[in-house]
Design an enzyme around this catalytic site. Structure first.
Site: not given
Ligand code: AMP
Length: 286
Positions: A33-34, A36, A60, A146, A148, A152, A185
């Site tokens: 998504h945006e 990423h 995980q 992120g 978010k 982590q 996601s």
């Molecule tokens: P994920 O695919 O959920 O494991 O996320 C991959 C990376 O994208 C991680 O570093 C997350 O923290 C970051 N991320 C996911 N959602 C967001 C968001 N809304 N804003 C900023 N970073 C994000």
């Protein structure tokens, strides 16, 4: 743009790149998504080569969590990354990434035990292990994460410092949709009713932040109560609602004043239906 699946091939290629370029790396679990894409944009500013991994990491996920249900869409992700100017997508299979004889686990003590670590035992061990291996395979000079997933981020910053990893961890602010809901996601697993409830999370964050700004002697308990009041308006099951210093991530007691905490941050984890959502915000005085 290259799309490769073999860890060995990716490592050989990225080590070669590293001789005369900086490699900037964005680890993801796909279903992009945006949020990423913002990380990818930052990676492109930091490095001459941009590498994105797409890997739903079985290590995980706990036995009763959503590993099977986690959304996957490799072909669409690859199209999005091509359009975003990425050089290499690394999308290994679990079997290639973790061969049967794989035995190593990385544990970052202290930071992994609170907040999400409490409800998801072993989760951060899985995250630290996959990230260390991904950093090696992609020969990363920069890795973008992120805020978010703030816990982590802190755990990986600590691992990188403790182990003298030759890379810089770059934090990226949370990207939100118009409603304020942090992009995730997992948002696509929300039913319309769940989504309505989920939108209470950013309102809770806003309420706590506003109180922290306006009330000089705002206590942890008061900030939490302001957030809890908003969360209660949705059909949400609260896993935790805590204020902790960014440094230790150990939740503070309700009597403590925010102004007496260095870098206080509010952390929220809820379930809307069966979907788990997390969010956080700094409560630092302005
Ligand atoms: P994920 O695919 O959920 O494991 O996320 C991959 C990376 O994208 C991680 O570093 C997350 O923290 C970051 N991320 C996911 N959602 C967001 C968001 N809304 N804003 C900023 N970073 C994000």
């Amino acid at each position: 743009m290259l799309v490769l699946h073999s860890p060995q091939v990716v490592q050989e290629m990225t080590l070669r790149w590293r001789r005369d370029a900086k490699n900037a790396f964005v680890p993801t679990m796909g279903c992009l998504h945006e949020g990423h894409l913002k990380l990818v944009e930052t990676a492109r500013r930091f490095g001459q080569k941009t590498i994105v991994s797409i890997f739903v990491n079985p290590l995980q996920f706990g036995p009763n969590e959503d590993f099977e249900k986690y959304p996957r869409q490799l072909a669409t992700d690859v199209e999005m990354l091509e359009a975003a100017g990425v050089d290499l997508v690394f999308a290994p299979s679990p079997k290639d990434f973790y061969p049967a004889q794989f035995r190593t686990r990385i544990q970052v003590q202290g930071l992994s035990e609170h907040l999400c670590g409490k409800t998801r035992p072993g989760h951060f061990e899985g995250v630290a292990t996959v990230c260390l291996k991904l950093f090696e395979v992609t020969s990363a000079d920069f890795a973008i994460f992120g805020e978010k997933d703030f816990q982590q981020l802190r755990i990986l910053q600590t691992m990188a410092a403790d182990l003298n990893l030759p890379l810089a961890i770059v934090p990226e602010p949370i990207v939100r949709e118009e409603s304020g809901l942090a992009l995730s996601s997992r948002n696509r697993l929300l039913s319309p009713t769940d989504r309505n409830s989920a939108e209470r999370v950013p309102l809770a964050i806003k309420a706590a932040r506003q109180l922290a700004r306006e009330v000089e002697d705002c206590s942890v308990g008061e900030a939490i109560a302001a957030a809890a009041k908003e969360l209660a308006k949705g059909a949400l099951v609260v896993d935790y609602l805590s204020v902790a210093p960014e440094e230790t991530l150990i939740p503070e007691g309700s009597e403590k004043l925010l102004k007496d905490i260095a870098m206080p941050r509010l952390f929220i984890a809820v379930k809307a239906g069966s979907t788990r959502l997390i969010d956080n915000v700094s409560l630092r005085g302005i």
